[in-house]
Design a protein around this motif. Structure first.
Motif, PDB file in Angstrom:
ATOM      1  N   GLN A  51      43.510  42.792  43.906  1.00  0.00           N
ATOM      2  CA  GLN A  51      42.826  41.488  44.198  1.00  0.00           C
ATOM      3  C   GLN A  51      42.897  40.387  43.209  1.00  0.00           C
ATOM      4  O   GLN A  51      43.064  39.561  43.441  1.00  0.00           O
ATOM      5  CB  GLN A  51      41.266  41.803  44.482  1.00  0.00           C
ATOM      6  N   LYS A  52      42.699  40.744  42.010  1.00  0.00           N
ATOM      7  CA  LYS A  52      42.983  39.764  40.802  1.00  0.00           C
ATOM      8  C   LYS A  52      44.152  39.314  40.537  1.00  0.00           C
ATOM      9  O   LYS A  52      44.597  38.073  40.640  1.00  0.00           O
ATOM     10  CB  LYS A  52      42.141  40.345  39.615  1.00  0.00           C
ATOM     11  N   GLU A 106      46.654  39.320  42.838  1.00  0.00           N
ATOM     12  CA  GLU A 106      47.043  38.442  43.751  1.00  0.00           C
ATOM     13  C   GLU A 106      47.054  36.895  43.627  1.00  0.00           C
ATOM     14  O   GLU A 106      47.812  36.138  43.963  1.00  0.00           O
ATOM     15  CB  GLU A 106      46.321  38.675  45.374  1.00  0.00           C
ATOM     16  N   ASP A 107      45.961  36.631  42.657  1.00  0.00           N
ATOM     17  CA  ASP A 107      45.705  35.275  42.479  1.00  0.00           C
ATOM     18  C   ASP A 107      46.507  34.748  41.248  1.00  0.00           C
ATOM     19  O   ASP A 107      46.545  33.569  40.716  1.00  0.00           O
ATOM     20  CB  ASP A 107      44.342  34.895  42.265  1.00  0.00           C
ATOM     21  N   GLN A 108      47.154  35.659  40.506  1.00  0.00           N
ATOM     22  CA  GLN A 108      47.945  35.255  39.369  1.00  0.00           C
ATOM     23  C   GLN A 108      49.349  34.871  39.570  1.00  0.00           C
ATOM     24  O   GLN A 108      49.953  35.004  40.588  1.00  0.00           O
ATOM     25  CB  GLN A 108      48.020  36.548  38.286  1.00  0.00           C
ATOM     26  N   LYS A 109      49.890  34.172  38.508  1.00  0.00           N
ATOM     27  CA  LYS A 109      51.463  33.808  38.874  1.00  0.00           C
ATOM     28  C   LYS A 109      52.419  35.034  38.593  1.00  0.00           C
ATOM     29  O   LYS A 109      52.186  35.725  37.617  1.00  0.00           O
ATOM     30  CB  LYS A 109      51.626  32.766  37.524  1.00  0.00           C
TER      31      LYS A 109
END
Ligand code: MN
Ligand code: MN
Length: 454
Positions: A179-180, A182-185
């Motif tokens: 989940q975390k 997925e939002d990273q570059k």
């Protein structure tokens, strides 16, 4: 009459029955080569085998060269130059050169690669060439190695290519816990230091520390007589364990590892082996393109110039003049239009699959920087030779202006005052572990080379 508007043609639309069959046959032979030549060392070995079958003999500096000679120069086992001395006036007609690279992106083992953690033994890697790191996760990888022990004893090995051999594996995060992430570059999520290959997991009873590492090393000792320290004087690469396969219900395409640049290297090889020209021809299969053409086996090394000098000294003619009158096809792949990622391409200036081999007048990035930018004269000459022989061709740029870019070895050859232009096979998913090309474009590239050296 020549049509006023230029229109691309699709090979499958216009090919005769015979051409379709020739194209299919060539594709099969290419796929065999691809499966046998995943690393530059293997590509050199396969090229030398083919060369010998066609009557080419090994060459080294200091040997006499005469007209009619067919020779090959193997340099440090990683680059190979095949040449044929024609009957034509060498000084006036120059040399016809086709240059392609035989290294492909992959993961190389670090000098001290082995560690264990969490019940698994790993091999650390350092990636070679431009890869999208995530593509190497959860995919079967084979090891191709050359090891030279301290006593000078050398051996090569391959593990993971045959069905009954184990492969090597890099893990990925389970979606349940991503989940975390997925939002990273993308470039922050997948790091080079995570590209560790699983290479063992059976602990032994007799060691307190490093139980796994010792066990794996015992296997290596038994099988190859190699120790932990021997990794330091070795070149071991992890490459995709896939075989080349036809793609699609109609089998129009080939998926494979290393189309960049074996889809040009193999056609170049075939073209010189089969050529009956009276011109002098060199086919140069070179290493290290993917890391900037450095080193003594890369295109920036002096070897190529040395070979031309050596040939010219034999005939007591000016190497400068020969280079000035020579022409080179820098044979490298380019990008093909991909409907899944249409926004990165200039639709009117990108190659389309199955529309033939692609002339790339310039590459580079940000205002053609770092590009060879071939002359209009040379492109015209190439057009003429291809049209005379009925070769299907197109032109293309890698992608939209200022989106990125890329280089080839053309600029290094052009530096020698040799008129050089890039030409090659359009590829989908370039640099991926499993790249895609059209059979028609590999075949057209082979026909283009044959027309060029005819
Ligand atoms: Mn390339
Ligand atoms: Mn490349």
């Amino acid at each position: 009459m020549e049509s006023l508007i230029y229109k691309k043609q699709n090979f499958y639309e216009i090919a005769s029955e015979k051409e379709l069959k020739d194209c299919d046959d060539f594709a099969k032979e290419y796929m065999e080569f691809l499966n046998k030549a995943k690393t530059e060392r293997e590509a050199c070995r396969e090229a030398a085998i083919l060369a010998e079958q066609f009557g080419f003999q090994p060459f080294d500096f200091g040997r006499k060269i005469k007209k009619g000679d067919k020779r090959y120069l193997l340099n440090h086992n990683k680059q190979i130059l095949l040449f044929k001395i024609g009957s034509a006036d060498l000084e006036e007609s120059g040399i016809k050169i086709i240059a392609a690279h035989i290294d492909s992106p992959r993961l190389d083992l670090k000098p001290s690669p082995m560690f264990e953690e969490g019940g698994m033994c790993y091999l650390k890697t350092h990636y070679y060439g431009g890869i999208r790191k995530y593509q190497y996760l959860t995919t079967p990888l084979a090891l191709h190695g050359a090891v030279v022990k301290a006593n000078g004893e050398k051996f090569e090995f391959v593990v993971g290519e045959n069905e009954d051999e184990p492969v090597f594996y890099i893990s990925d995060l389970l979606p349940h816990l991503s989940q975390k992430q997925e939002d990273q570059k993308l470039r922050e999520v997948f790091t080079g230091e995570q590209l560790n290959l699983v290479c063992g997991g059976k602990k032994s009873k007799d060691y307190k520390e490093q139980k796994l590492k010792n066990k794996v090393l015992e296997i290596l000792k038994k099988r190859y007589g190699m120790s932990d320290a021997d990794f330091m004087s070795s070149e071991i690469s992890a490459v995709p364990a896939f075989k080349a396969r036809e793609v699609g219900f109609d089998q129009a395409f080939i998926a494979g590892y290393g189309h960049d640049d074996k889809s040009c290297a193999y056609p170049a090889l075939r073209a010189i082996l089969e050529s009956k020209t009276s011109d002098t021809v060199i086919v140069w299969l070179v290493d290290k393109e993917e890391i900037g053409s450095e080193g003594n086996t890369g295109a920036q090394s002096k070897l190529f110039e040395d070979l031309i000098d050596e040939i010219c000294e034999n005939f007591n003619i000016s190497a400068r003049k020969v280079r000035k009158n020579s022409k080179c096809l820098s044979a490298d792949v380019t990008s093909a239009y991909d409907a899944n990622y249409s926004s990165v391409f200039d639709k009117t200036n990108v190659a389309e699959v199955s529309c033939g081999t692609c002339i790339v007048k310039y590459g580079g990035a940000r205002g053609k920087s770092g590009s060879n930018d071939a002359s209009a004269e040379l492109v015209s000459e190439l057009r003429k030779s291809m049209e005379e022989e009925g070769v299907l061709w197109q032109t293309g740029e890698l992608g939209k202006v200022d989106l990125g870019g890329g280089g080839t070895i053309s600029k290094f050859i052009a530096k020698l005052n040799i008129d050089t232009v890039d030409l090659g096979v359009p590829v989908i998913s370039m640099h991926a572990p499993y790249e895609l090309v059209s059979k028609a474009d590999v075949y057209s590239t082979y026909k283009a080379f044959a027309a060029f050296i005819k």
